[in-house]
Design a protein around this motif. Structure first.
Motif, short mmCIF file in Angstrom:
data_model
loop_
_atom_site.label_atom_id
_atom_site.label_comp_id
_atom_site.label_asym_id
_atom_site.label_seq_id
_atom_site.Cartn_x
_atom_site.Cartn_y
_atom_site.Cartn_z
N SER A 171 62.16 65.50 -78.66
CA SER A 171 63.09 64.45 -78.33
C SER A 171 62.43 63.24 -78.75
O SER A 171 61.24 62.84 -78.69
N LYS A 172 63.23 62.32 -79.43
CA LYS A 172 62.61 61.12 -79.73
C LYS A 172 62.65 60.07 -78.83
O LYS A 172 63.67 59.92 -77.91
N SER A 173 61.76 59.28 -78.88
CA SER A 173 61.69 58.26 -77.85
C SER A 173 61.50 56.88 -78.65
O SER A 173 60.96 56.77 -79.73
N ASN A 174 61.80 55.58 -77.95
CA ASN A 174 61.70 54.42 -78.68
C ASN A 174 60.16 54.17 -78.51
O ASN A 174 59.45 54.43 -77.47
N THR A 175 60.01 53.17 -79.36
CA THR A 175 58.48 52.92 -79.79
C THR A 175 58.22 51.45 -79.13
O THR A 175 56.83 51.32 -79.24
N SER A 176 59.24 50.68 -78.99
CA SER A 176 58.67 49.17 -78.49
C SER A 176 58.00 49.23 -77.25
O SER A 176 58.06 50.03 -76.07
N ILE A 177 57.01 48.39 -77.00
CA ILE A 177 56.10 48.40 -76.06
C ILE A 177 56.76 47.77 -74.61
O ILE A 177 57.10 46.68 -74.99
N SER A 178 56.45 48.33 -73.46
CA SER A 178 57.08 47.49 -72.38
C SER A 178 55.99 46.91 -71.51
O SER A 178 54.99 47.66 -71.13
N TRP A 179 55.73 45.79 -71.64
CA TRP A 179 54.83 45.04 -70.91
C TRP A 179 54.61 45.17 -69.27
O TRP A 179 53.82 45.07 -68.68
N GLN A 180 56.15 45.28 -68.89
CA GLN A 180 56.32 45.30 -67.61
C GLN A 180 55.49 46.77 -67.25
O GLN A 180 55.03 46.88 -66.09
N ALA A 181 55.74 47.85 -67.91
CA ALA A 181 55.15 49.09 -67.83
C ALA A 181 53.66 49.26 -67.89
O ALA A 181 52.85 49.62 -67.05
N VAL A 182 53.09 48.25 -68.88
CA VAL A 182 51.66 48.06 -68.91
C VAL A 182 51.12 47.52 -67.68
O VAL A 182 49.93 47.86 -67.21
N LYS A 183 51.73 46.49 -67.19
CA LYS A 183 51.16 45.49 -66.20
C LYS A 183 51.36 46.61 -64.80
O LYS A 183 50.26 46.86 -64.06
N GLN A 184 52.28 47.59 -64.63
CA GLN A 184 52.56 48.45 -63.62
C GLN A 184 51.27 49.39 -63.57
O GLN A 184 50.85 49.97 -62.70
N SER A 185 50.94 50.05 -64.75
CA SER A 185 50.15 51.08 -64.91
C SER A 185 48.68 50.51 -64.87
O SER A 185 47.99 51.11 -64.15
N LEU A 186 48.56 49.10 -65.21
CA LEU A 186 47.19 48.81 -65.02
C LEU A 186 46.98 48.68 -63.50
O LEU A 186 45.74 48.90 -63.02
N LEU A 187 47.90 48.16 -62.92
CA LEU A 187 47.82 47.89 -61.56
C LEU A 187 47.37 49.13 -60.85
O LEU A 187 46.61 49.21 -59.78
N GLU A 188 48.08 50.20 -60.97
CA GLU A 188 47.75 51.40 -60.41
C GLU A 188 46.44 52.03 -61.03
O GLU A 188 45.68 52.84 -60.05
N ILE A 189 46.03 51.99 -62.21
CA ILE A 189 44.82 52.20 -62.59
C ILE A 189 43.65 51.59 -61.85
O ILE A 189 42.84 52.12 -61.35
N VAL A 190 43.67 50.00 -61.77
CA VAL A 190 42.69 49.31 -61.40
C VAL A 190 42.53 49.67 -59.72
O VAL A 190 41.61 49.48 -59.14
N SER A 191 43.72 49.85 -59.06
CA SER A 191 43.55 49.98 -57.53
C SER A 191 43.56 51.33 -57.15
O SER A 191 43.18 51.70 -55.92
N GLY A 192 43.73 52.33 -57.94
CA GLY A 192 43.68 53.54 -57.66
C GLY A 192 44.73 54.13 -56.71
O GLY A 192 44.54 55.23 -55.79
N ALA A 193 45.62 53.35 -56.68
CA ALA A 193 46.68 53.13 -55.22
C ALA A 193 47.25 54.83 -55.12
O ALA A 193 47.22 55.27 -54.14
N ARG A 194 47.56 55.62 -56.41
CA ARG A 194 48.15 56.94 -56.15
C ARG A 194 47.16 57.73 -55.49
O ARG A 194 47.42 58.86 -55.14
N LEU A 195 45.71 57.57 -55.70
CA LEU A 195 44.71 58.37 -55.31
C LEU A 195 44.60 58.15 -53.74
O LEU A 195 44.21 59.23 -53.29
N PHE A 196 44.87 57.17 -53.18
CA PHE A 196 44.56 56.80 -51.61
C PHE A 196 45.76 57.25 -50.98
O PHE A 196 45.51 57.75 -49.88
N LYS A 197 46.80 57.52 -51.74
CA LYS A 197 48.19 58.20 -51.10
C LYS A 197 47.91 59.38 -50.41
O LYS A 197 47.55 60.56 -51.09
N GLY A 198 47.97 59.46 -49.20
CA GLY A 198 47.76 60.77 -48.31
C GLY A 198 46.40 61.23 -48.10
O GLY A 198 46.22 62.27 -47.48
N ASP A 199 45.53 60.56 -48.99
CA ASP A 199 44.09 61.19 -48.82
C ASP A 199 42.91 60.01 -49.06
O ASP A 199 42.71 59.88 -50.24
#
Ligand code: SF4
Ligand code: SF4
Lengths: 263, 648
Positions: B44-72
């Motif tokens: 499947s083809k995907s578009n390649t333009s960068i989404s800065w919004q997604a970059v921001k959201q990802s960075l936030l999740e990485i830095v905070s480890g939010a998904r890892l705190f979830k439930g544990d």
């Protein structure tokens, strides 16, 4: 041993699993009208499954034989999608509504015409009339060993090994080939045929031989129609719900009583 | 004397270090490159333009480890410590190189502060890794596996952290700097070593520690450590609004159908087992292990796409039984908790599609159900002509083809149309709509099946057919606004039909609207404590948690209490994913529905309210089998609301 050549007899019938409201019984005309798509009789599907399993183990060829006044190859192509190799349709206005002996005669003529075969499989009975006779009569006509109600079929070292269902448990039967076996549902359901496979197959052209009574050289005088003397519709299927209260043991006793009263 | 750290103090052949570092980074890059090459083989083809919004959201999740705190919280904290320890040490070491070769700035107070941060980093890493080891091998947290890879990777890190501190201590003992470092552990360790001894062992220790670190970096793509790269990629791909256009040619080839994001998810999986812990099927003692599916899917994908094979060298996985694929209810609980957004149920779905394609190993009842769905346009043993039987005598408007139809189409759905218990949903919802004076109509016996069941069990060809039928029919009846009984139909129309031109809502949102507009005014008091069971396809899959609750709260006298598992953590009733039509063919030690009804009873509620025909049937059955009849009732949201409205 040479790879087994298997013939599976498959009957096309209106879906016996059709919802109740799709079935109407006409007592005067002695007709049961089923508003449902045609399918392959379920026990014949079990027979095909048994054949495919043998082919998976030993190789060989599976030929499907189907008889009727008009047979739909779209219904029967499911057998090819599932794993059969060839389809032969026996079509003739004369073939409509035949009794078991006549059906067996036509099918035996076709099997003899095919010639090279080691094993014939049929369902234990057809899903519409449930007579359960065609297979056994064919065994006689073809003059080969015939085992009924198989729950498992194997070919080992040129011999046929069948587990035959009996009311308690099963019997192991050994027979020489060629032979005829009628297959019971314990063998297992026919494998699922995905729609994508089916559609792909329907798109592909396929040569399907159609033989009529002349091609088969069968004895037309022997073909007799099934005569229906009376048709009795089932009692009205009303629903009535009674809840049996009390402790489990009392409930069970009461249930047994109610059931025996209803008998 | 100005405090500073001499570069390569006492080390000969320091250039060799850079050569080895270069090799290590190359090995690392090759490994990452191989992963990316497998990802890029997606059809499947995907578009390649960068989404800065997604970059921001990802960075936030990485830095905070939010998904890892979830439930544990414990696991989240341990990982947080390791993650930040690792990052601090990595940055610190790089700064040291800059200081030594580019611009010297680590002197005086800056140097002392640098030492302080490095100690914090080292301590964080040490505590985090020790804690993780304790959780895995001492506490033996059930969801954690104890495979070779788990031990090797964790011990490796532990040795790196310890040898780092040892090195620091030995260096101080050997160097005897004329200042006080802003560290505690180093000088303490230094106390154990006489200067001469320290001087002689220092170089060996230095090389040992350095090589361990470089080898560690090289090993990242070849072990579960790949999540260092894979997880950020997953986060980004999850958040970025990539429009994937699946290759139509590949539509029927289940094996190659993994899109780019899914491939990244599979590779990012760390076998953490959170999905296993959350899975209601595994929880009921059934043989389904979502983690094993993800790993098996990953391996078969790699086998398919890369003839040279997998590059993970420490993996020893258990084989996955095909049969277990039929147990998943597609409830989505696994995706909810997965730190890297891998959706184990998608891996299960692909397996199902493969089994359906092969035809073998499809459970008998499922086989029959699909035949029925094809022949009679519903999964029940029912006739299409009885589809509107529930509406007999109720004077429900029926939409006419080509007619001038006002309002929305109430899409009743198969289960609500045919099941005795679920019909109550249609009866009460249409009664409510009529009281509210809403304009609506049903399709009567023309109503098709949306195809949801075919899709979830992996019969994609049949699903496509159903989808085409359904779209055609809706077009013919000029339907542009649909309200469904079932969250399953709702989800299918909304998310699986591609670019459909119609608006879709679930009835709970319509009820909420009618209440807000004052068209429905609940008056009768219903004195009851109720608890609400979130249907998976309404809540987790489509994030509608509040509408049904608002409806419940609008009823005078009703007290709403929550179960332990509610909202996004709701526990599946066990009826989704085609399970409703597999009966007792497959079952575990306990029934999911019974586990759920017990939880509901535990709240003290007298009524369990739900908003899905499948949940209604499953919970009603469980109520009987567990023996809560008389103590508790199971009701649909419509039934409850109608009680406070009907005048009789
Ligand atoms: S799929 Fe997600 S939750 Fe499950 S083991 Fe892998 S990383 Fe953990
Ligand atoms: S979707 Fe639900 S049942 Fe399926 S694997 Fe995930 S948690 Fe388990």
């Amino acid at each position: 041993m040479k790879e087994p050549q298997i013939i599976v007899c498959a009957k096309q019938i209106p879906d016996p699993e059709a919802p109740f409201s799709n079935v109407t019984v006409n007592v005067e005309k002695k007709q049961v009208a089923v508003d449902a798509p045609d399918v392959i009789s379920p026990y014949d599907e079990n027979a095909l499954e048994a054949a495919i399993r043998i082919k998976e183990e030993l190789g060989g060829k599976i030929t499907i034989l189907s008889m009727g006044r008009k047979v739909s190859d779209t219904v029967l192509r499911k057998t090819i999608a599932a794993g059969a190799d060839a389809l032969v349709l026996l079509e003739d206005p004369l073939f409509e509504g035949l009794d078991s002996g006549s059906t067996a005669h036509v099918l035996s003529c076709a099997i003899k015409k095919i010639g090279d075969w080691d094993l014939v499989l049929t369902g234990r009975q057809a899903g519409d009339w449930d007579s359960g006779q065609v297979g056994l009569i064919m065994g006689e006509m073809l003059d080969v060993p015939c085992v009924s109600l198989a729950r498992s079929i194997k070919i080992d070292d040129g011999k046929l090994l069948v587990e035959k269902s009996v009311p308690v448990g099963y019997e192991m039967v050994e027979a020489s080939l060629p032979a005829l076996v009628t297959v019971s549902n314990e063998v297992g359901e026919l494998r699922y045929v995905a729609r994508s496979k089916m559609l792909g197959l329907l798109r592909r052209p396929m040569s399907i031989p159609k033989w009529n009574s002349k091609d088969l050289g069968c004895d037309i005088d022997r073909l007799k129609k099934l005569q229906l003397t009376e048709l009795v519709p089932p009692a009205d299927m009303g629903r009535q719900c009674t809840l049996i209260e009390g402790a489990a043991q009392d409930q069970a006793c009461r249930l047994a009583e109610v059931l025996s009263e209803l008998r | 004397m100005i405090p500073e750290r001499p570069m390569f103090w006492g080390i000969d052949y320091s250039w060799l270090f850079y050569v080895i570092a270069f090799v290590a980074i190359c090995i690392f890059a090759v490994g990452v490159g191989i992963h990316i090459s497998v990802w890029r083989k997606s059809k499947s083809k995907s578009n390649t333009s960068i989404s800065w919004q997604a970059v921001k959201q990802s960075l936030l999740e990485i830095v905070s480890g939010a998904r890892l705190f979830k439930g544990d919280i414990a696991a989240g904290t341990a990982h947080f410590l390791m993650f930040w320890g690792f990052i601090i040490l990595l940055i610190g070491t790089s700064l040291l190189a800059v200081h030594g070769h580019v611009y010297s700035f680590l002197t005086g107070t800056t140097y002392l502060a640098f030492g302080f941060f490095m100690e914090i980093g080292g301590l964080a890493l040490l505590v985090g890794i020790t804690w993780s080891l304790v959780r895995r091998y001492v506490q033996r947290v059930p969801r954690l596996e104890r495979r070779l890879e788990d031990a090797v990777v964790a011990l490796w890190l532990l040795v790196i952290a310890c040898s780092g501190f040892l090195l620091e201590g030995v260096r101080l003992a050997a160097q005897r700097p004329g200042w006080d470092e802003w560290t505690a552990l180093g000088p303490m360790i230094a106390g154990f070593f006489p200067q001469a001894a320290a001087r002689s062992i220092y170089p060996g220790l230095w090389w040992g520690h350095g090589l361990l670190c470089l080898a560690f970096i090289a090993a990242i793509p070849y072990t579960k450590l790949f999540h260092l790269v894979g997880a950020p990629a997953s986060y980004y791909l999850h958040h970025s609004p990539v429009t994937l256009s699946p290759d139509p040619e590949a539509a029927f080839e289940p094996g190659v159908q993994w899109d780019l994001a899914q491939r990244a998810f599979l590779d990012a999986c760390t076998r953490c087992g959170r999905c296993v812990e959350a899975c209601p099927s595994a929880g009921a003692g059934e043989p389904l292990a979502p983690r094993a599916f993800v790993q098996a899917a990953r391996q078969s994908l790699w086998r398919e796409e890369r003839p040279a094979g997998d590059i993970r060298f420490l993996l020893d996985l258990d084989p996955v039984e095909d049969r277990s694929a039929w147990f998943c209810t597609t409830c989505g609980a696994c995706l909810e908790v997965c730190p890297v957004y891998a959706a184990p149920f998608e891996a299960v779905g692909k397996k199902r599609a493969m089994l359906i394609e092969e035809g073998k190993g499809v459970p008998d009842l499922m086989n029959q159900t699909l035949e029925r769905l094809f022949n009679y346009e519903n999964p029940w043993v029912s006739s299409k002509r009885d589809r509107a039987a529930w509406a007999k005598g109720l004077d429900v408007p029926v939409i006419k083809a080509g007619g001038n139809n006002e309002g929305f189409c109430y899409f009743v759905g198969c289960t609500t149309s045919f099941d005795d218990r679920a019909q109550a949903i249609a009866v009460s919802f249409s009664a409510l709509l009529k009281q509210a004076g809403a304009e609506f109509g049903i399709l009567g016996d023309k109503e098709p099946c949306c195809g949801d069941i075919a899709r979830v069990v992996g019969e994609l060809g049949l699903f496509m057919e159903k989808m085409e039928n359904c779209t055609e029919l809706l077009d013919k009846f000029s339907v542009s606004d649909i309200v469904t009984s079932s969250p399953h139909c709702f989800h299918t129309f909304l998310n699986e039909y591609g670019d459909s031109s119609f608006r879709v809502r679930h009835y709970s949102s319509v009820l909420k609207e009618l209440l807000a507009q004052g068209k429905l005014r609940p008056q009768n008091r219903v004195n009851a404590t109720v608890t609400y069971h979130d249907p998976c396809y309404l809540g987790r899959h489509n994030r509608i948690f509040d509408d049904p609750r608002q409806v419940i709260r609008s009823i005078p006298g009703v007290k709403l209490v929550e179960m332990e598992h509610h909202g996004a953590d709701s526990l599946c009733c066990g009826g989704g994913g085609g399970r409703m039509w597999q009966g007792q063919d497959i079952r575990g030690e306990a029934r999911m529905s019974e586990i759920r009804i017990k939880e509901a009873r535990g709240t003290g509620a007298g009524i369990l309210v739900t908003a899905c025909p499948l949940c209604l049937i499953m919970m009603e059955d469980a109520l009987k089998t567990v023996g809560y009849e008389g103590e508790m009732k199971v009701m649909d949201l419509n039934e409850l609301l109608l009680q406070s409205l009907s005048n009789g």
